[in-house]
Structures are given as structure tokens and as C-alpha cells.
Design a protein around this motif. Structure first.
Motif, short mmCIF file in Angstrom:
data_model
loop_
_atom_site.label_atom_id
_atom_site.label_comp_id
_atom_site.label_asym_id
_atom_site.label_seq_id
_atom_site.Cartn_x
_atom_site.Cartn_y
_atom_site.Cartn_z
N MET A 1 0.79 -1.21 0.00
CA MET A 1 0.00 0.00 0.00
C MET A 1 0.83 1.28 0.00
N PRO A 2 2.04 1.32 0.55
CA PRO A 2 2.79 2.57 0.55
C PRO A 2 3.02 3.12 -0.85
N ALA A 3 3.24 2.27 -1.85
CA ALA A 3 3.46 2.76 -3.21
C ALA A 3 2.20 3.45 -3.73
N ARG A 4 1.03 2.88 -3.46
CA ARG A 4 -0.22 3.50 -3.89
C ARG A 4 -0.44 4.82 -3.17
N ALA A 5 -0.15 4.87 -1.88
CA ALA A 5 -0.34 6.10 -1.11
C ALA A 5 0.51 7.23 -1.68
N ALA A 6 1.67 6.91 -2.21
CA ALA A 6 2.55 7.93 -2.78
C ALA A 6 1.97 8.53 -4.06
N GLN A 7 0.95 7.92 -4.62
CA GLN A 7 0.32 8.40 -5.85
C GLN A 7 -0.93 9.24 -5.59
N ILE A 8 -1.28 9.43 -4.33
CA ILE A 8 -2.53 10.09 -3.98
C ILE A 8 -2.25 11.38 -3.22
N CYS A 9 -2.95 12.44 -3.59
CA CYS A 9 -2.84 13.72 -2.90
C CYS A 9 -3.41 13.57 -1.49
N PRO A 10 -2.61 13.80 -0.45
CA PRO A 10 -3.12 13.59 0.91
C PRO A 10 -4.22 14.57 1.31
N ARG A 11 -4.31 15.71 0.66
CA ARG A 11 -5.32 16.71 1.02
C ARG A 11 -6.66 16.47 0.36
N THR A 12 -6.65 15.85 -0.83
CA THR A 12 -7.92 15.74 -1.56
C THR A 12 -8.34 14.30 -1.85
N GLY A 13 -7.40 13.37 -1.83
CA GLY A 13 -7.71 11.99 -2.18
C GLY A 13 -7.66 11.72 -3.67
N ALA A 14 -7.37 12.74 -4.48
CA ALA A 14 -7.24 12.56 -5.93
C ALA A 14 -5.84 12.03 -6.24
N TYR A 15 -5.70 11.40 -7.40
CA TYR A 15 -4.37 10.96 -7.83
C TYR A 15 -3.50 12.17 -8.13
N LEU A 16 -2.22 12.04 -7.85
CA LEU A 16 -1.27 13.07 -8.24
C LEU A 16 -1.10 13.04 -9.76
N ARG A 17 -0.71 14.16 -10.33
CA ARG A 17 -0.68 14.31 -11.79
C ARG A 17 0.13 13.24 -12.51
#
Length: 166
Positions: A1-17
């Protein structure tokens, strides 16, 4: 799960660009191969600076998170949502026509108009300008994202709080 978490904006829950664009590239390839529609929404919050100045960054971050929640509810699982800029989000909609995407975008716009956000300075609403672009034969995925952003700019220039499709 840490790799997936690194792809998600912690403030909004959207994927990072970067991750969102990788998903868009795959959807683009799939759409070309299957000859299916692919449509991108570019959603930009209207007058963000004024909101930050009046309500503060924390309240605006909460409102952006609410925007992602409302977009996710409106799309009902039709595609991933990415945070593409500070106050701009995109959605990749596989097997969704530009006409249907425009209807979904207008639904989001209406949802946000009706939703009340809160801050120490008082209650407020968000409005968004949305650009819609459908994949054209042979079009690279980067052009599709740029076309959705350009349509969003047209929506802002036309008065904000509206949806424009190319």
C-alpha cells in the motif's frame, strides 16, 4: 500500500498528476484499440485566491477535498480523478461520450453550487469552470488533456461557473 499512497494527494484523495497521466495514457491506448470513446474533464475552481484570502487555506483545502468527493459521486466510478494543478482536477472517462461527460460536468457544477462549506469567516460555496474534450482519431493523449484545459479556459473567459466542450 505505501506505493499506492505515494500516488494520492493527501489533502484531496485525488491521484497526483504523474500517476493520473499514466492512467490517462493507458485509457487512451485502450480507447484507440477498442475504438471506444474517451473523454477528459478539466475542472478548475473559480476565484481560488479570493477564497484563500477570505476563508483561509485550511478551509479551501477542505473545500477542494469536498470537490473531489462531489466529482467522484457525480462520475459514479466512471474514471479516475487527478489533481493536475493546485486548484484544478481532471477526470479520464473511458467509454463516455463528450455529450454524456458534459452532462456529468454540469451535474458537478450544480452539486457544488448547492453545497455549503464552512470557515471561521462564514459559510461559502465553490463554483467551477469545466472543460470537456473527447478523443479524436489519432490524437495523442497529451493533446486531449490540453484540449480539456483550453475548453476550461474558454469557460472562465465566458464568465465562469459553466461547462464548455470543444
Amino acid at each position: 500500500m505505501p506505493a499506492r499512497a505515494a500516488q494520492i494527494c493527501p489533502r484531496t484523495g485525488a491521484y497526483l498528476r504523474p500517476y493520473f497521466e499514466s492512467l490517462l495514457a493507458q485509457a487512451h491506448s485502450d480507447a484507440h484499440l477498442a475504438k471506444m470513446p474517451l473523454t477528459v474533464l478539466w475542472v478548475d475552481v473559480d476565484e481560488t485566491q479570493e477564497g484563500n484570502d477570505t476563508h483561509g487555506l485550511e478551509a479551501m483545502d477542505a473545500a477542494l477535498s469536498g470537490l473531489v468527493d462531489e466529482l467522484g459521486a457525480e462520475l459514479d466510478g466512471r474514471g479516475p480523478i487527478g489533481r493536475v494543478e493546485g486548484d484544478a482536477f481532471a477526470a479520464s472517462l473511458y467509454a463516455v461520450t463528450p455529450y454524456m461527460a458534459t452532462r456529468l460536468a454540469d451535474g458537478l457544477r450544480r452539486r457544488l453550487e448547492a453545497r455549503t462549506f464552512h470557515s471561521g469567516a462564514g459559510d461559502f460555496h465553490l463554483t467551477v469552470s469545466v472543460g470537456v474534450a473527447g478523443l479524436r482519431p489519432g490524437e495523442p493523449y497529451g493533446n486531449l488533456l490540453d484540449a480539456a484545459e483550453a475548453a476550461c479556459v474558454q469557460a472562465k473567459q465566458a464568465g465562469r461557473n459553466r461547462v464548455v466542450a470543444r
